[in-house]
Design a protein around this motif. Structure first.
Motif, short mmCIF file in Angstrom:
data_model
loop_
_atom_site.label_atom_id
_atom_site.label_comp_id
_atom_site.label_asym_id
_atom_site.label_seq_id
_atom_site.Cartn_x
_atom_site.Cartn_y
_atom_site.Cartn_z
N SER A 13 -4.10 8.09 -0.67
CA SER A 13 -2.86 8.63 -1.22
C SER A 13 -2.95 10.14 -1.36
CB SER A 13 -2.55 8.00 -2.58
OG SER A 13 -2.39 6.61 -2.48
N PRO A 39 0.80 -1.23 0.00
CA PRO A 39 0.00 0.00 0.00
C PRO A 39 0.83 1.27 0.00
CG PRO A 39 -0.06 -1.05 2.16
CD PRO A 39 0.60 -2.03 1.24
N GLU A 40 2.11 1.17 0.31
CA GLU A 40 2.96 2.36 0.34
C GLU A 40 3.78 2.53 -0.94
OE1 GLU A 40 5.31 2.09 3.87
OE2 GLU A 40 3.57 2.16 5.22
N ALA A 53 -7.18 2.23 -0.30
CA ALA A 53 -5.92 2.93 -0.06
C ALA A 53 -6.16 4.43 -0.10
CB ALA A 53 -4.87 2.54 -1.09
N SER A 107 0.97 7.38 0.94
CA SER A 107 0.05 6.31 0.56
C SER A 107 0.03 5.25 1.63
CB SER A 107 0.48 5.70 -0.78
OG SER A 107 -0.44 4.70 -1.18
N HIS A 108 -1.16 4.81 2.00
CA HIS A 108 -1.29 3.72 2.97
C HIS A 108 -2.66 3.08 2.85
CE1 HIS A 108 -3.83 6.24 5.58
NE2 HIS A 108 -2.97 7.21 5.32
N ALA A 109 -2.74 1.84 3.34
CA ALA A 109 -4.00 1.11 3.32
C ALA A 109 -4.86 1.52 4.50
CB ALA A 109 -3.73 -0.39 3.37
N ARG A 111 -9.80 -3.92 -1.67
CA ARG A 111 -9.21 -3.18 -0.56
C ARG A 111 -9.25 -1.69 -0.85
NH1 ARG A 111 -3.60 -2.48 -2.28
NH2 ARG A 111 -3.26 -3.68 -4.19
#
Length: 241
Positions: free
Chosen positions: A113, A85-86, A111, A98-100, A109
């Motif tokens: 950003s 996710p990053e 994310a 960026s991350h989940a 899923r």
């Protein structure tokens, strides 16, 4: 034009084009993305192993683009990058965060950003629903990315992206991978179509070349695809030691 001013203008244009990689009109508002095999695609640029095509879209002043690349990395390496996710920060031009989040899984899923924009343009943030599917008979993997802006609260300092539709297609070719990236963009704000259309070929080239380089890093080696008994892709995981 002074060197400082020229640098500022260059940064602004780069920021705008980076934004275009994260903004695209939803299929519900403009119809589906153009077919990858449509005859109307016109080759605009070829750099190393990347080819960029564009196509005029009815009712829009902004062209759609298709990027086709033959990447010198196995599909397992690329998927190891894509499920991180990053990883947006590593290869997508101007992605700075960026991350989940949420309770999603490999197949479906979410994310969050952020796209960096030079002052005085506000940074853009976007919330994406990412769906991934694969077919063991061909080894092909498809990712669909769609904006879901109401999944997270907005920040006053950032402009939320509320429309997005993007397709990634990965096809294994031995130790190499063919990637197709299709997107159509209607950028927010008063940007002239001729300017966007003249620049839209550059950012996907930069991003794809960066993706190929990132997928060759040690941290993304030694992964394998997990296929279910029904031939569907279940996930990506490090190989057993």
């Amino acid at each position: 034009m002074t060197t400082t001013r020229a640098h500022g203008v260059s940064r602004l244009i780069s920021g705008i084009m980076g934004l275009l990689m994260t903004l695209s009109v939803s299929a519900s508002e403009t119809g589906p993305l153009p077919s990858e095999d449509a005859e109307a695609w016109s080759l605009r640029k070829e750099v190393d192993n990347v080819r960029i095509y564009t196509m005029a879209r009815e009712g829009s002043g902004f062209e759609a683009f298709k990027a086709v690349a033959e990447l010198d990395v196995p599909i397992e390496n690329l998927m190891a990058v894509m499920v991180n996710p990053e990883s947006c920060e590593e290869w997508v031009h101007n992605c700075t965060e960026s991350h989940a989040f949420g309770q999603g899984d490999f197949h479906d899923r979410y994310a969050y950003s952020v796209n960096d924009m030079p002052w005085p343009v506000a940074d853009r943030d976007y919330v994406l629903r990412i769906r991934t599917r694969g077919d063991a008979s061909t080894g092909e993997i498809i990712m669909d990315l769609n904006a879901t802006p109401n999944m997270r609260a907005e920040f006053n300092s950032r402009v939320r992206v509320d429309r997005s539709d993007t397709l990634y297609r990965f096809t294994p070719e031995g130790d190499r991978t063919r990637m197709v990236w299709v997107q159509h963009t209607e950028p927010n704000g008063a940007l002239p179509g001729w300017l966007v259309n003249s620049l839209i070929v550059d950012i996907p080239v930069k991003s794809i070349l960066a993706l190929e380089a990132v997928a060759k890093q040690d941290r993304y080696q030694g992964y394998q695809l997990q296929w279910g008994e029904d031939g569907t892709l279940q996930g990506v995981s490090p190989e057993a030691r």
